[in-house]
Design a protein around this motif. Structure first.
Motif, PDB file in Angstrom:
ATOM      1  N   PHE A 156       5.649  -4.951   2.639  1.00 48.59           N
ATOM      2  CA  PHE A 156       4.531  -4.305   3.327  1.00 48.59           C
ATOM      3  C   PHE A 156       3.379  -4.015   2.377  1.00 48.59           C
ATOM      4  O   PHE A 156       2.215  -4.194   2.727  1.00 48.59           O
ATOM      5  N   LEU A 157       3.682  -3.539   1.173  1.00 49.13           N
ATOM      6  CA  LEU A 157       2.635  -3.160   0.221  1.00 49.13           C
ATOM      7  C   LEU A 157       2.517  -4.168  -0.912  1.00 49.13           C
ATOM      8  O   LEU A 157       3.516  -4.614  -1.468  1.00 49.13           O
ATOM      9  N   ALA A 158       1.284  -4.495  -1.237  1.00 52.81           N
ATOM     10  CA  ALA A 158       0.978  -5.248  -2.453  1.00 52.81           C
ATOM     11  C   ALA A 158       0.118  -4.346  -3.319  1.00 52.81           C
ATOM     12  O   ALA A 158      -0.986  -3.954  -2.918  1.00 52.81           O
ATOM     13  N   LEU A 159       0.627  -3.996  -4.497  1.00 54.64           N
ATOM     14  CA  LEU A 159      -0.041  -3.031  -5.370  1.00 54.64           C
ATOM     15  C   LEU A 159      -0.367  -3.687  -6.709  1.00 54.64           C
ATOM     16  O   LEU A 159       0.447  -3.659  -7.634  1.00 54.64           O
ATOM     17  N   PRO A 160      -1.556  -4.275  -6.834  1.00 52.80           N
ATOM     18  CA  PRO A 160      -1.931  -4.900  -8.114  1.00 52.80           C
ATOM     19  C   PRO A 160      -1.971  -3.907  -9.269  1.00 52.80           C
ATOM     20  O   PRO A 160      -1.825  -4.309 -10.422  1.00 52.80           O
ATOM     21  N   HIS A 161      -2.197  -2.626  -8.968  1.00 50.40           N
ATOM     22  CA  HIS A 161      -2.152  -1.578  -9.987  1.00 50.40           C
ATOM     23  C   HIS A 161      -0.854  -0.779  -9.794  1.00 50.40           C
ATOM     24  O   HIS A 161      -0.780   0.076  -8.893  1.00 50.40           O
ATOM     25  N   PRO A 162       0.165  -1.017 -10.595  1.00 47.03           N
ATOM     26  CA  PRO A 162       1.447  -0.320 -10.408  1.00 47.03           C
ATOM     27  C   PRO A 162       1.312   1.201 -10.426  1.00 47.03           C
ATOM     28  O   PRO A 162       2.082   1.909  -9.758  1.00 47.03           O
ATOM     29  N   ARG A 163       0.330   1.725 -11.172  1.00 44.89           N
ATOM     30  CA  ARG A 163       0.192   3.177 -11.255  1.00 44.89           C
ATOM     31  C   ARG A 163      -0.185   3.799  -9.911  1.00 44.89           C
ATOM     32  O   ARG A 163       0.024   4.995  -9.713  1.00 44.89           O
ATOM     33  N   VAL A 164      -0.725   3.000  -9.002  1.00 43.37           N
ATOM     34  CA  VAL A 164      -1.020   3.515  -7.664  1.00 43.37           C
ATOM     35  C   VAL A 164       0.271   3.917  -6.965  1.00 43.37           C
ATOM     36  O   VAL A 164       0.359   4.968  -6.328  1.00 43.37           O
ATOM     37  N   GLY A 165       1.299   3.074  -7.086  1.00 45.84           N
ATOM     38  CA  GLY A 165       2.587   3.419  -6.501  1.00 45.84           C
ATOM     39  C   GLY A 165       3.197   4.647  -7.147  1.00 45.84           C
ATOM     40  O   GLY A 165       3.784   5.500  -6.457  1.00 45.84           O
ATOM     41  N   LEU A 207       4.005   8.216  -5.210  1.00 42.98           N
ATOM     42  CA  LEU A 207       5.306   8.893  -5.259  1.00 42.98           C
ATOM     43  C   LEU A 207       5.151  10.345  -5.685  1.00 42.98           C
ATOM     44  O   LEU A 207       5.774  11.243  -5.098  1.00 42.98           O
ATOM     45  N   ARG A 208       4.321  10.605  -6.691  1.00 40.25           N
ATOM     46  CA  ARG A 208       4.092  11.991  -7.122  1.00 40.25           C
ATOM     47  C   ARG A 208       3.454  12.799  -5.999  1.00 40.25           C
ATOM     48  O   ARG A 208       3.801  13.976  -5.793  1.00 40.25           O
ATOM     49  N   LYS A 209       2.553  12.197  -5.290  1.00 41.45           N
ATOM     50  CA  LYS A 209       1.913  12.876  -4.163  1.00 41.45           C
ATOM     51  C   LYS A 209       2.947  13.273  -3.109  1.00 41.45           C
ATOM     52  O   LYS A 209       2.953  14.414  -2.625  1.00 41.45           O
ATOM     53  N   ALA A 210       3.833  12.348  -2.771  1.00 40.97           N
ATOM     54  CA  ALA A 210       4.848  12.635  -1.756  1.00 40.97           C
ATOM     55  C   ALA A 210       5.856  13.671  -2.230  1.00 40.97           C
ATOM     56  O   ALA A 210       6.375  14.455  -1.428  1.00 40.97           O
ATOM     57  N   THR A 211       6.118  13.697  -3.528  1.00 39.00           N
ATOM     58  CA  THR A 211       7.116  14.614  -4.077  1.00 39.00           C
ATOM     59  C   THR A 211       6.629  16.053  -4.064  1.00 39.00           C
ATOM     60  O   THR A 211       7.396  16.979  -3.762  1.00 39.00           O
ATOM     61  N   ASP A 212       5.340  16.256  -4.391  1.00 38.07           N
ATOM     62  CA  ASP A 212       4.778  17.604  -4.404  1.00 38.07           C
ATOM     63  C   ASP A 212       3.312  17.520  -4.003  1.00 38.07           C
ATOM     64  O   ASP A 212       2.425  17.399  -4.835  1.00 38.07           O
ATOM     65  N   TYR A 213       3.073  17.579  -2.712  1.00 43.10           N
ATOM     66  CA  TYR A 213       1.731  17.378  -2.165  1.00 43.10           C
ATOM     67  C   TYR A 213       0.752  18.415  -2.701  1.00 43.10           C
ATOM     68  O   TYR A 213      -0.390  18.094  -3.072  1.00 43.10           O
ATOM     69  N   ASP A 214       1.172  19.663  -2.749  1.00 39.89           N
ATOM     70  CA  ASP A 214       0.262  20.721  -3.194  1.00 39.89           C
ATOM     71  C   ASP A 214      -0.138  20.536  -4.658  1.00 39.89           C
ATOM     72  O   ASP A 214      -1.309  20.706  -5.021  1.00 39.89           O
ATOM     73  N   ALA A 215       0.821  20.188  -5.503  1.00 36.72           N
ATOM     74  CA  ALA A 215       0.508  19.956  -6.912  1.00 36.72           C
ATOM     75  C   ALA A 215      -0.433  18.769  -7.059  1.00 36.72           C
ATOM     76  O   ALA A 215      -1.362  18.784  -7.878  1.00 36.72           O
ATOM     77  N   TRP A 216      -0.192  17.729  -6.262  1.00 36.77           N
ATOM     78  CA  TRP A 216      -1.070  16.556  -6.320  1.00 36.77           C
ATOM     79  C   TRP A 216      -2.495  16.923  -5.901  1.00 36.77           C
ATOM     80  O   TRP A 216      -3.467  16.510  -6.536  1.00 36.77           O
ATOM     81  N   LEU A 217      -2.637  17.713  -4.835  1.00 36.17           N
ATOM     82  CA  LEU A 217      -3.969  18.145  -4.394  1.00 36.17           C
ATOM     83  C   LEU A 217      -4.675  18.941  -5.486  1.00 36.17           C
ATOM     84  O   LEU A 217      -5.866  18.738  -5.754  1.00 36.17           O
ATOM     85  N   ALA A 218      -3.949  19.835  -6.124  1.00 37.24           N
ATOM     86  CA  ALA A 218      -4.558  20.667  -7.165  1.00 37.24           C
ATOM     87  C   ALA A 218      -5.003  19.817  -8.354  1.00 37.24           C
ATOM     88  O   ALA A 218      -6.119  19.983  -8.866  1.00 37.24           O
ATOM     89  N   ARG A 219      -4.147  18.903  -8.799  1.00 37.80           N
ATOM     90  CA  ARG A 219      -4.506  18.044  -9.927  1.00 37.80           C
ATOM     91  C   ARG A 219      -5.697  17.159  -9.597  1.00 37.80           C
ATOM     92  O   ARG A 219      -6.616  16.992 -10.408  1.00 37.80           O
ATOM     93  N   THR A 220      -5.696  16.598  -8.403  1.00 35.54           N
ATOM     94  CA  THR A 220      -6.772  15.687  -8.033  1.00 35.54           C
ATOM     95  C   THR A 220      -8.085  16.435  -7.851  1.00 35.54           C
ATOM     96  O   THR A 220      -9.160  15.935  -8.212  1.00 35.54           O
ATOM     97  N   ASN A 221      -8.012  17.639  -7.318  1.00 35.09           N
ATOM     98  CA  ASN A 221      -9.215  18.462  -7.192  1.00 35.09           C
ATOM     99  C   ASN A 221      -9.842  18.706  -8.557  1.00 35.09           C
ATOM    100  O   ASN A 221     -11.064  18.569  -8.740  1.00 35.09           O
TER     101      ASN A 221
END
Length: 267
Positions: A232-241, A245-259
């Motif tokens: 289903f997914l083609a990810l030319p940049h492996p770090r996107v995957g 995964l980090r986003k799915a594991t801890d959504y709130d932490a991911w939001l804070a870091r990305t902000n």
């Protein structure tokens, strides 16, 4: 996924990833219809790959229907449809006009729906078909992209999942190409260098500040490899995957870091 002699359509095929998809499909034996809003660029690519060119504004359902009809008249039933055309908005997303918002929704999101409506009935009758959708890493990990681009890419991924879930058991393969930075005209690549075996490195801007930048040829190859192996997914940049995964594991932490990261970028 046997492509020899079969009809493939690529929207946004006059440049960038679309051009590379048209070339890769041709190399694997497909007969390619190169569609683009800029018909002169479509003609240039079509001449190179031995396909045909078509002018198409994918933001119009009638235009997408006409494209599919023309492709089938030329090369027979559409076996592969690459929904690649898209664009990004600019500026403050909250101030976007209703007209501009509808335009990006039509091009980046509803064009996928219209393509599926046009080709899926025939694919289902034949028991096989491939939808390859160029979406973006922004569909998986929201970053510095603008509001309209972000919401339409998320929507396109959701639609692709829906098609896969509802038609996968009937022979329909959906593959989403979700790259990050790609060396296309948007990043300063001279599209007219493509006649020289994709050389044209001389005079290109320094892209090192963007981190890993992949070539459109790599994107096309990985997208077709994924489609042919049922992924289903083609990810030319492996770090996107990894980020997804980090986003799915801890959504709130991911939001804070990305902000915080976005604030630093804007500063």
């Amino acid at each position: 996924m046997e492509l020899a002699g079969r009809c493939a359509v690529v929207t946004g095929g006059g440049h960038g990833i679309g051009r590379a998809l048209a070339e890769e499909l041709t190399a694997r034996g497909a007969r390619v219809v190169v569609a683009d809003l800029n018909v002169e660029r479509a003609q240039k690519v079509a001449a190179r790959v031995g396909g045909i060119a078509a002018a198409c504004d994918v933001g119009s359902q009638d235009a997408v229907n006409d494209l599919v009809a023309s492709a089938e008249d030329a090369f027979g039933p559409v076996a592969v449809f690459c929904s690649n055309a898209g664009f990004s908005d600019t500026g403050d997303g909250l101030q976007v006009s209703a007209e501009d918002l509808r335009r990006i929704v039509d091009v980046n999101l509803l064009s996928h729906v219209w393509a599926a409506q046009a080709v899926l009935p025939g694919m289902l009758d034949r028991g096989a078909g491939w939808l390859i959708q160029t979406i973006s890493s922004a569909a998986l990990i929201t970053g510095p992209s603008f509001m309209g681009y972000t919401l339409t890419k998320h929507g396109a991924l959701g639609f692709a999942e829906w098609v896969a879930l509802n038609y996968g058991h009937r022979g329909i393969q959906v593959t989403c190409l979700c790259p990050n930075a790609v060396n296309t005209g948007m990043l300063g690549r001279n599209e007219d260098d493509e006649d020289d075996e994709h050389d044209g490195a001389a005079g290109r801007p320094d892209l090192s500040a963007l981190g890993e930048v992949v070539e459109p040829e790599d994107c096309a190859r990985q997208a077709l490899d994924a489609a042919q192996t049922g992924r289903f997914l083609a990810l030319p940049h492996p770090r996107v995957g990894d980020s997804f995964l980090r986003k799915a594991t801890d959504y709130d932490a991911w939001l804070a870091r990305t902000n915080q990261r976005l604030q630093r970028m804007r500063e």
